[in-house]
Design an enzyme around this catalytic site. Structure first.
Site, PDB file in Angstrom:
ATOM      1  N   HIS A  96      -6.396  -7.286  -0.394  1.00 20.28           N
ATOM      2  CA  HIS A  96      -6.509  -5.855  -0.692  1.00 20.28           C
ATOM      3  C   HIS A  96      -5.682  -5.505  -1.932  1.00 20.28           C
ATOM      4  CE1 HIS A  96      -7.033  -6.209   3.767  1.00 20.28           C
ATOM      5  NE2 HIS A  96      -8.102  -5.484   3.481  1.00 20.28           N
ATOM      6  N   ASP A 118      -4.402 -12.760   3.637  1.00 22.59           N
ATOM      7  CA  ASP A 118      -5.707 -12.321   4.098  1.00 22.59           C
ATOM      8  C   ASP A 118      -6.800 -12.679   3.090  1.00 22.59           C
ATOM      9  OD1 ASP A 118      -4.513 -10.531   2.392  1.00 22.59           O
ATOM     10  OD2 ASP A 118      -4.694  -8.806   3.722  1.00 22.59           O
ATOM     11  N   HIS A 147       0.816  -1.218   0.000  1.00 24.86           N
ATOM     12  CA  HIS A 147       0.000   0.000   0.000  1.00 24.86           C
ATOM     13  C   HIS A 147       0.850   1.269   0.000  1.00 24.86           C
ATOM     14  CE1 HIS A 147      -3.700  -2.164   0.399  1.00 24.86           C
ATOM     15  NE2 HIS A 147      -3.411  -2.653   1.600  1.00 24.86           N
TER      16      HIS A 147
END
Length: 348
Positions: free
Chosen positions: A198, A283, A159
């Site tokens: 993500h 995740d 990120h």
């Protein structure tokens, strides 16, 4: 005559072994380098935070004590990423900001001013070490000391943009290692695969106009950080070198495997990657604290086998994994083991 033969045998043994990171390791192929250091546990995030040291300690303990392929793993030492290596990705202002804000934390935790990333007294040193682990993984593979590498690190990185830390990330470990590959080894075409739940907005942003790096992400959507739509395909010289696959909640690994077969593999026949870097986020596993996908332990092994069919023709199976998210320790350790099984079964 017997003494001469014995001395010759000893000499051959010495030549087939070299010392790397304080450990005696064989130079033949068929091994995976694991980049880990206990110092990575010193980044503290506070009680109840999902990105906690235990998620990393658990997988390391499993690999050292219980993993069946442990004899084919080795654990070289490494150092922090240099300032010059970080500057290839991050702005000087951002690097100074991280250093300054971490230095102001005397005890407990704080939050980085650029985003939702917890910092503590050791965060900057640990984040530099995480980036250094990714670089070291590249070195192990490029020098032939290992057929593959896995950097078991924290904090995660995908990120982090050029000038912003966010989403638990400080430095973009995969991006730093990609730039290092280009600078140190002259690698011209790099594929980055991201299967974290993500979207890796930072990695995409860094290479969005770069035709030498192809970014592929399969991620749950809608979900944080809200980027990674199908129409985000790169721009300028990088147009066509970003491929996003938004995945609906509840899906399992069959979605990403289908996308790899139908979209990524045909694209790679043209792109011809010389090296693959993997943002390995667990995740996406069923039951994760922050995700809603249903990948299985075995699914990550299947993804690895698919990636190796891409790595073999143009990159001589050169592949490095870097840990991203994943917040249930058992999910991480068994999924990493599944990946390592696939890597170790591959003939160089």
């Amino acid at each position: 005559m017997y003494k001469i033969i014995w001395l010759f045998v000893l000499l051959l043994g010495a030549l087939s072994t070299q010392v790397l990171g304080g450990e005696s390791v064989r130079s033949e192929a068929g091994r995976v380098a694991i980049l880990y250091d206990d110092l990575l546990l010193l980044h503290q995030t506070g009680a109840g935070h999902p990105e906690r040291p235990e998620r990393l300690a658990s997988v390391v303990q499993h690999l050292r004590a219980d993993y069946g392929g442990a004899k084919q793993l080795y654990w070289p030492s490494f150092k922090q990423a240099s300032l010059s290596a970080l500057r290839r990705v991050h702005s000087a202002d951002y690097l100074s900001l991280v250093e300054q804000e971490v230095s102001l934390v005397k005890q407990g935790v704080a939050v980085l001013s650029t985003g939702d990333t917890v910092i503590s007294t050791k965060t900057n040193a640990v984040a530099k070490l995480a980036a250094g682990a990714a670089i070291a993984g590249v070195d192990e593979v490029m020098t032939g000391h290992a057929t593959a590498a896995f950097a078991l690190v924290r904090p995660p990185g995908h990120h982090a943009t050029t000038s912003r830390g966010m989403g638990f990330c400080v430095y973009n470990n995969v991006a730093v290692s990609a730039k290092y590959l280009q600078q140190k080894y002259g690698i011209k075409r790099i594929l980055i695969v991201d299967f974290d739940v993500h979207h890796g907005n930072g990695t995409q942003d860094i290479f969005y106009e770069d035709e030498s790096v192809y970014y592929f992400s399969a991620h749950q959507s809608p979900l944080y950080p809200g980027t990674g739509t199908r129409n985000e395909v790169g721009s300028g010289k990088g147009a066509g070198t970003t491929l996003n696959v938004p995945v609906p909640a509840g899906a399992d690994e069959r979605v990403i495997l289908k996308a790899m077969n139908a979209q990524l593999m045909p694209a790679m026949k043209t792109f011809k990657p010389e090296f693959i870097l993997v943002s390995a986020g667990f995740d996406s596993h069923a039951g994760d604290l922050l995700g809603g996908l249903n990948y299985s332990h075995a699914g990550y092994g299947a993804i690895t086998k698919a990636l190796l069919t891409i790595a073999q023709p143009h990159g001589n199976n050169r592949i490095v994994y870097v840990l991203e998210g994943g917040y249930v320790p058992d999910n991480i350790k068994y999924s990493v083991a599944s990946i390592l099984d696939a890597l170790l079964a591959t003939k160089p």
